[in-house]
Design a protein around this motif. Structure first.
Motif, PDB file in Angstrom:
ATOM      1  N   ASN A 184      -3.523  -7.958 -19.354  1.00  0.00           N
ATOM      2  CA  ASN A 184      -2.100  -7.700 -19.541  1.00  0.00           C
ATOM      3  C   ASN A 184      -1.292  -8.723 -18.762  1.00  0.00           C
ATOM      4  OD1 ASN A 184      -2.284  -6.963 -16.880  1.00  0.00           O
ATOM      5  ND2 ASN A 184      -2.518  -4.764 -17.336  1.00  0.00           N
ATOM      6  N   ALA A 185       0.019  -8.531 -18.717  1.00  0.00           N
ATOM      7  CA  ALA A 185       0.885  -9.503 -18.050  1.00  0.00           C
ATOM      8  C   ALA A 185       0.603  -9.561 -16.554  1.00  0.00           C
ATOM      9  CB  ALA A 185       2.361  -9.135 -18.295  1.00  0.00           C
ATOM     10  N   GLU A 186       0.319  -8.370 -15.984  1.00  0.00           N
ATOM     11  CA  GLU A 186       0.030  -8.335 -14.556  1.00  0.00           C
ATOM     12  C   GLU A 186      -1.243  -9.124 -14.236  1.00  0.00           C
ATOM     13  OE1 GLU A 186       1.847  -7.282 -12.198  1.00  0.00           O
ATOM     14  OE2 GLU A 186       0.375  -7.745 -10.660  1.00  0.00           O
ATOM     15  N   HIS A 187      -2.226  -8.948 -15.090  1.00  0.00           N
ATOM     16  CA  HIS A 187      -3.476  -9.699 -14.909  1.00  0.00           C
ATOM     17  C   HIS A 187      -3.234 -11.194 -14.983  1.00  0.00           C
ATOM     18  CE1 HIS A 187      -5.762  -5.910 -16.414  1.00  0.00           C
ATOM     19  NE2 HIS A 187      -5.527  -5.867 -15.103  1.00  0.00           N
ATOM     20  N   ALA A 188      -2.395 -11.551 -15.918  1.00  0.00           N
ATOM     21  CA  ALA A 188      -2.099 -12.984 -16.072  1.00  0.00           C
ATOM     22  C   ALA A 188      -1.408 -13.529 -14.834  1.00  0.00           C
ATOM     23  CB  ALA A 188      -1.228 -13.196 -17.316  1.00  0.00           C
ATOM     24  N   LYS A 189      -0.539 -12.713 -14.293  1.00  0.00           N
ATOM     25  CA  LYS A 189       0.178 -13.162 -13.107  1.00  0.00           C
ATOM     26  C   LYS A 189      -0.776 -13.317 -11.909  1.00  0.00           C
ATOM     27  CE  LYS A 189       4.276 -11.524 -12.675  1.00  0.00           C
ATOM     28  NZ  LYS A 189       5.369 -10.573 -12.480  1.00  0.00           N
TER      29      LYS A 189
ATOM     30  N   THR B 203      13.492 -11.087  -9.799  1.00  0.00           N
ATOM     31  CA  THR B 203      13.331 -10.702  -8.392  1.00  0.00           C
ATOM     32  C   THR B 203      11.975 -11.148  -7.843  1.00  0.00           C
ATOM     33  OG1 THR B 203      14.725  -8.789  -8.789  1.00  0.00           O
ATOM     34  CG2 THR B 203      13.389  -8.770  -6.789  1.00  0.00           C
ATOM     35  N   ALA B 204      10.949 -10.896  -8.634  1.00  0.00           N
ATOM     36  CA  ALA B 204       9.601 -11.292  -8.170  1.00  0.00           C
ATOM     37  C   ALA B 204       9.483 -12.791  -8.027  1.00  0.00           C
ATOM     38  CB  ALA B 204       8.548 -10.759  -9.154  1.00  0.00           C
ATOM     39  N   LEU B 205      10.104 -13.490  -8.995  1.00  0.00           N
ATOM     40  CA  LEU B 205      10.011 -14.937  -8.916  1.00  0.00           C
ATOM     41  C   LEU B 205      10.772 -15.483  -7.719  1.00  0.00           C
ATOM     42  CD1 LEU B 205      10.349 -15.848 -12.708  1.00  0.00           C
ATOM     43  CD2 LEU B 205       8.313 -16.030 -11.274  1.00  0.00           C
ATOM     44  N   ARG B 206      11.891 -14.816  -7.409  1.00  0.00           N
ATOM     45  CA  ARG B 206      12.629 -15.263  -6.231  1.00  0.00           C
ATOM     46  C   ARG B 206      11.845 -14.995  -4.947  1.00  0.00           C
ATOM     47  NH1 ARG B 206      17.751 -12.762  -8.905  1.00  0.00           N
ATOM     48  NH2 ARG B 206      18.593 -14.614  -9.972  1.00  0.00           N
ATOM     49  N   ALA B 207      11.186 -13.875  -4.934  1.00  0.00           N
ATOM     50  CA  ALA B 207      10.346 -13.589  -3.755  1.00  0.00           C
ATOM     51  C   ALA B 207       9.211 -14.608  -3.623  1.00  0.00           C
ATOM     52  CB  ALA B 207       9.763 -12.166  -3.866  1.00  0.00           C
ATOM     53  N   ALA B 208       8.657 -14.953  -4.772  1.00  0.00           N
ATOM     54  CA  ALA B 208       7.579 -15.963  -4.737  1.00  0.00           C
ATOM     55  C   ALA B 208       8.112 -17.287  -4.252  1.00  0.00           C
ATOM     56  CB  ALA B 208       6.959 -16.104  -6.130  1.00  0.00           C
TER      57      ALA B 208
ATOM     58  N   LYS C 128       2.972   5.867  -3.374  1.00  0.00           N
ATOM     59  CA  LYS C 128       4.092   6.682  -3.893  1.00  0.00           C
ATOM     60  C   LYS C 128       4.245   6.550  -5.402  1.00  0.00           C
ATOM     61  CE  LYS C 128       6.736   6.808   0.336  1.00  0.00           C
ATOM     62  NZ  LYS C 128       7.986   6.477   0.995  1.00  0.00           N
ATOM     63  N   GLY C 129       3.423   5.687  -5.999  1.00  0.00           N
ATOM     64  CA  GLY C 129       3.451   5.571  -7.446  1.00  0.00           C
ATOM     65  C   GLY C 129       4.635   4.787  -7.972  1.00  0.00           C
ATOM     66  N   GLY C 130       5.274   4.004  -7.156  1.00  0.00           N
ATOM     67  CA  GLY C 130       6.438   3.227  -7.588  1.00  0.00           C
ATOM     68  C   GLY C 130       6.037   1.953  -8.306  1.00  0.00           C
ATOM     69  N   ASP C 131       7.021   1.245  -8.718  1.00  0.00           N
ATOM     70  CA  ASP C 131       6.780  -0.025  -9.393  1.00  0.00           C
ATOM     71  C   ASP C 131       6.493  -1.087  -8.318  1.00  0.00           C
ATOM     72  OD1 ASP C 131       8.667  -2.130 -11.692  1.00  0.00           O
ATOM     73  OD2 ASP C 131       6.616  -2.255 -10.925  1.00  0.00           O
ATOM     74  N   THR C 132       5.292  -1.615  -8.281  1.00  0.00           N
ATOM     75  CA  THR C 132       4.880  -2.527  -7.198  1.00  0.00           C
ATOM     76  C   THR C 132       4.675  -3.948  -7.686  1.00  0.00           C
ATOM     77  OG1 THR C 132       2.558  -2.004  -7.582  1.00  0.00           O
ATOM     78  CG2 THR C 132       3.711  -0.669  -5.932  1.00  0.00           C
ATOM     79  N   ARG C 133       5.097  -4.251  -8.868  1.00  0.00           N
ATOM     80  CA  ARG C 133       4.806  -5.581  -9.398  1.00  0.00           C
ATOM     81  C   ARG C 133       5.447  -6.679  -8.562  1.00  0.00           C
ATOM     82  NH1 ARG C 133       6.720  -4.936 -15.414  1.00  0.00           N
ATOM     83  NH2 ARG C 133       8.276  -3.752 -14.295  1.00  0.00           N
ATOM     84  N   GLU C 134       6.658  -6.417  -8.184  1.00  0.00           N
ATOM     85  CA  GLU C 134       7.324  -7.439  -7.374  1.00  0.00           C
ATOM     86  C   GLU C 134       6.617  -7.632  -6.035  1.00  0.00           C
ATOM     87  OE1 GLU C 134      11.687  -8.330  -5.413  1.00  0.00           O
ATOM     88  OE2 GLU C 134      11.447  -6.684  -6.835  1.00  0.00           O
ATOM     89  N   LEU C 135       6.285  -6.477  -5.451  1.00  0.00           N
ATOM     90  CA  LEU C 135       5.584  -6.566  -4.154  1.00  0.00           C
ATOM     91  C   LEU C 135       4.218  -7.244  -4.290  1.00  0.00           C
ATOM     92  CD1 LEU C 135       6.372  -3.184  -2.387  1.00  0.00           C
ATOM     93  CD2 LEU C 135       6.837  -5.473  -1.545  1.00  0.00           C
ATOM     94  N   GLN C 136       3.526  -6.956  -5.360  1.00  0.00           N
ATOM     95  CA  GLN C 136       2.221  -7.601  -5.565  1.00  0.00           C
ATOM     96  C   GLN C 136       2.364  -9.113  -5.649  1.00  0.00           C
ATOM     97  OE1 GLN C 136       0.421  -5.825  -9.007  1.00  0.00           O
ATOM     98  NE2 GLN C 136      -0.061  -3.904  -7.938  1.00  0.00           N
ATOM     99  N   ALA C 137       3.412  -9.518  -6.347  1.00  0.00           N
ATOM    100  CA  ALA C 137       3.641 -10.959  -6.447  1.00  0.00           C
ATOM    101  C   ALA C 137       3.935 -11.563  -5.079  1.00  0.00           C
ATOM    102  CB  ALA C 137       4.798 -11.222  -7.413  1.00  0.00           C
ATOM    103  N   GLN C 138       4.712 -10.799  -4.306  1.00  0.00           N
ATOM    104  CA  GLN C 138       5.017 -11.293  -2.960  1.00  0.00           C
ATOM    105  C   GLN C 138       3.741 -11.405  -2.109  1.00  0.00           C
ATOM    106  OE1 GLN C 138       7.956  -8.761  -1.239  1.00  0.00           O
ATOM    107  NE2 GLN C 138       9.655  -9.669  -2.401  1.00  0.00           N
TER     108      GLN C 138
ATOM    109  N   ALA D   1       0.838  -1.209   0.000  1.00  0.00           N
ATOM    110  CA  ALA D   1       0.000   0.000   0.000  1.00  0.00           C
ATOM    111  C   ALA D   1       0.867   1.251   0.000  1.00  0.00           C
ATOM    112  CB  ALA D   1      -0.905  -0.019   1.230  1.00  0.00           C
ATOM    113  N   LEU D   2       1.975   1.191   0.760  1.00  0.00           N
ATOM    114  CA  LEU D   2       2.863   2.342   0.855  1.00  0.00           C
ATOM    115  C   LEU D   2       3.492   2.664  -0.508  1.00  0.00           C
ATOM    116  CD1 LEU D   2       3.986   4.279   3.011  1.00  0.00           C
ATOM    117  CD2 LEU D   2       5.908   2.721   3.271  1.00  0.00           C
ATOM    118  N   TYR D   3       3.985   1.609  -1.184  1.00  0.00           N
ATOM    119  CA  TYR D   3       4.617   1.818  -2.489  1.00  0.00           C
ATOM    120  C   TYR D   3       3.596   2.270  -3.520  1.00  0.00           C
ATOM    121  CZ  TYR D   3       9.340   0.193  -1.556  1.00  0.00           C
ATOM    122  OH  TYR D   3      10.623   0.116  -1.130  1.00  0.00           O
TER     123      TYR D   3
END
Ligand code: SF4
Ligand code: SF4
Length: 761
Positions: free
Chosen positions: A605-610, A675-680, A536-546, A531-533
């Motif tokens: 999109n790719a995010e939706h697929a993920k 990075t996201a995959l490693r977090a997953a 701030k409008g940052g790239d949250t894809r990795e965090l979303q995956a986590q 929520a914090l990221y």
């Protein structure tokens, strides 16, 4: 059973007989009266119930009132006519009170109802004979009026071996039975034969006093060769008392308070036996009787056969009543009879004599004097009582003493009063005392019945109240349980925490609970970070995956806990199992809905697929958990918690393998989302840890499983990443960390990860 010498009885007197006044002429037929009064209670027992209505025409012999219960007697019309009244009418009783009666106005036709004579009575069963006697309305004609059919229905335990026929007629003036035996001896013997057929006695004894030679001769002749024994008794009053006659004829003594049937004997009056003969062989109900009309106030004393219900005034007029001479009118003899209140009273079934006396014939009793304790009364008492003592107790209303001194054995013969030199009306005292005692006992009986009804009602009310209390208590407890369950559910829903665990959790349940709590905490922290990221409008894809992976892990842990709570017999109650099942179903339904939502996107999109991929994995895990739950709450020791935990472990292993394969593929293809995959992968490893903890298995050697050959540069870059990440987490834990420092730390971590990623690529 005590015995006295045959032919003797205690006491007794020899008053002047006065029988010759009325026994010199044959029985006369009374003229048909215009009006007949038929009381409903001419017998001992319940009064009969009218079965005709006013204005109804009845035939001679027709049933007009039915017996009301066992101790009762029906009533028949003595002549044909019209029922003109049903209600209170004069009644022959010492009280002078009115009594319920049916009044019939005679039509003079004497039209009979159709009768049913039974000549072949020997073919009838005893019950059939008894029914004929009962329906003929016969009660004892000797004076007491007890229902004859009831008397003949002796219990099987009281086998009647001796039938006694009472022809003594011991009281002065009365000669009705004398004339009956003289003129209807054949019917008398015929009636005895019916009784023999009915009760099959071993002996028949007929007792007649020796002052009736014509009657003795007639009966003896009628007996003929039959095995009936006629015994001639010395004239003595009161030899006609039932108990006294039995004692005179057999020497047997009826016990105090007992009945002749108690000693196997049955005693019937001769008039009653003749009535039985008429009922069976002629089908005639009891509608008339022979009665003696006598006394010095009559110019033509006689015995007369009159219809029941005939006013006594008409009968006395027929016998030449000289009203100017009449001083007292008695129903019965001078010793046991009583004064009639008027000439309007009717003749009833028990009326054996009407004595119209003059003042000189039966002078008024002189005033009573005090008892002089002469003992004469005791000398003459046929019941061996102490009349003076009874008198003393009656004066003092000492009821218990009266009962102790056998007051109810007194037959009210009047012998004691007859000899009393003090002219004490002893019998009147005894009658009054008996009436008082009976009334008191009736009151006590009613009071006891009322008390029992009251206690039964109280008991019933108490039972009803107890049942209401129990039901109320059950409702209260049920409501309390429902409230507690609701509160626990709300608390769980609001806090996202687990439902309150029951007391006494097993070790496995405790581990699952801890793992679920930790997974929830980790998830919440990641969500907070995301929520914090995002803000701030940052790239949250990795965090979303986590977050997606952590949510999956938390779901798996909580499902494993739910399953354990639902299936563990020692710790999970039925409501808990139901709750777990319900929650699992809801979870599956929600995930399915989310999956469908993403699947229905037109341009994903790719995010939706993920995200769709993550949701599908969560759905698969949730369905796996649901399948592991019993469809119904466990009724007993259910499948062990290990099954559900093993399911969760299996699912976690699958998820870990998938993450690992994805990462490997990405590393080989040089994809950007390493990075996201490693977090997953790390999240999957955490979930696997939790699942293995729940199963009680040792943690896997991830180092060994994940071990890959790396060079020193990579190792250094990884170390740099780890250090950067540790620094960042340290700063994040401190709420006072300036935002700029946090931003620098994140940038350092990002740079270190990029360097590592470049090294891999
Ligand atoms: S006979 Fe009369 S006076 Fe004599 S003891 Fe009996 S009650 Fe008394
Ligand atoms: S009236 Fe009663 S007490 Fe008197 S003599 Fe007769 S049985 Fe005895």
């Amino acid at each position: 059973m005590s015995r006295l010498p045959l032919g003797e009885m205690p006491g007794g007197i020899h008053p002047a007989e006065h029988k010759s006044q009325s026994n010199g002429t044959p029985i006369q037929q009374a003229p048909l009266p215009k009006r007949l009064i038929l009381p409903l209670n001419q017998h001992i027992g319940a009064q009969a119930q009218p079965c005709v209505a006013v204005g109804e025409r009845v035939l001679k012999g027709q049933l007009i009132a039915t017996a009301n219960g066992t101790i009762s007697v029906p009533l028949h019309a003595p002549t044909s006519g019209i029922v003109s009244f049903i209600g209170p009418q004069p009644y022959p009783h010492v009280s002078g009170l009115l009594s319920e009666a049916i009044v019939i106005d005679s039509d003079g036709l004497e039209q009979w109802v159709e009768l049913s004579p039974c000549a072949d009575y020997r073919s009838l069963a005893p019950a059939e004979l008894l029914a004929i006697i009962r329906s003929a309305g016969i009660n004892g004609l000797g004076g007491a009026g007890f229902p004859t059919a009831v008397k003949l229905s002796a219990r099987s335990a009281q086998k009647i071996h001796t039938l006694i026929i009472n022809g003594t007629e011991c009281e002065p003036y009365i000669t009705a039975d004398d004339r009956l035996m003289r003129e209807r001896a054949t019917q008398l013997i015929g009636g005895i034969e019916i009784l023999v057929q009915l009760i099959a006695p071993e002996a028949v004894l007929i007792g007649i006093e020796d002052n009736k030679p014509e009657a003795i001769a007639a009966v003896q002749a009628a007996i003929g060769p039959r095995p009936f024994t006629l015994k001639v008794l010395p004239t003595q009053y009161p030899s006609g008392g039932e108990k006294q006659l039995i004692q005179l004829l057999t020497g047997a003594e009826v016990p105090s308070g007992g009945l002749p049937a108690d000693i196997g004997m049955l005693c019937l009056n001769v008039g009653t036996v003749v009535a039985i003969h008429a009922a069976v062989l002629e089908g005639r109900p009891l509608i008339s009787r022979i009665t003696t009309l006598t006394g010095a106030a009559l110019s033509r004393p006689m015995n007369i056969e009159a219809l029941i219900g005939t006013p006594v005034g008409e009968l006395l007029a027929f016998a030449g009543l000289q009203e100017a001479q009449l001083d007292r009118l008695l129903l019965g003899g001078p010793l046991m009879g009583f004064s009639l209140p008027s000439l309007e009273v009717p003749l009833i079934k028990t009326s054996n004599c009407l004595l119209a006396s003059t003042a000189t014939e039966l002078p008024p009793a002189p005033p009573a004097l005090p008892c002089i304790r002469c003992g004469d009364c005791a000398e003459v008492c046929p019941a061996s009582l102490l009349p003076q003592q009874l008198h003393f107790f009656a004066l003092g209303q000492q009821h218990e003493q009266l009962k102790t001194h056998n007051l109810f054995d007194c037959i009210e013969c009047g012998a004691c009063a007859y000899v009393c030199p003090s002219n004490i009306p002893l019998v009147q005292y005894y009658r009054a005392a008996k009436a008082d005692i009976r009334e008191l006992e009736n009151k006590q009986l009613k009071a006891e019945q009322s008390r029992q009804r009251f206690e039964q009602r109280q008991e019933r009310l108490r039972g009803e109240q107890e049942q209401k209390d129990a039901e109320r208590q059950a409702r209260t407890e049920k409501v309390a349980r429902a409230k507690a369950a609701l509160a626990a559910s709300q608390t769980s829903a609001e806090s996202g925490a687990l439902p309150a665990a029951p007391q006494g959790l097993s070790d496995e349940q405790k581990k699952l609970k801890i793992a679920a709590s930790m997974a929830q905490v980790t998830l919440k922290k990641a969500e907070k970070q995301l929520a914090l990221y995002t803000d701030k409008g940052g790239d949250t894809r990795e965090l979303q995956a986590q977050v997606a992976q952590l949510r999956s892990a938390a779901l798996s842990a909580q499902s494993a806990l739910d399953a354990a709570l639902a299936t563990a017999p020692a710790a999970a109650s039925t409501p808990d199992a139901e709750l777990a099942l319900k929650k699992a179903k809801i979870q599956v339904a929600m995930l399915r809905a989310q999956v469908r939502k993403f699947e229905q996107l037109e341009e994903p999109n790719a995010e939706h697929a993920k995200q769709l991929q993550g949701l599908r994995e969560q759905l698969a895990a949730a369905e796996q958990v649901l399948e592991g739950l019993p469809s119904q709450p466990p009724a007993s020791l259910a499948p062990p918690v290990l099954n559900a935990a093993m399911q969760a472990l299996k699912q976690a292993k699958i998820a870990l393998a998938m993450r690992r394969a994805e990462l490997k593929k990405a590393e080989q293809t040089g994809a950007e989302e390493l990075t996201a995959l490693r977090a997953a992968l790390a999240a999957a490893e955490q979930a696997l840890h939790a699942a293995e903890d729940a199963c009680g298995k040792p943690a896997p050697n991830l180092q060994r499983l994940d071990k890959q050959p790396i060079d020193e540069t990579t190792r250094a870059l990884k170390t740099a990443v780890a250090l950067a990440r540790a620094d960042l987490r340290k700063l994040e834990r401190d709420p006072d960390t300036p935002e700029a420092a946090l931003s620098d730390a994140r940038q350092r971590l990002l740079t270190a990860e990029q360097h590592l990623q470049q090294q891999h690529s």
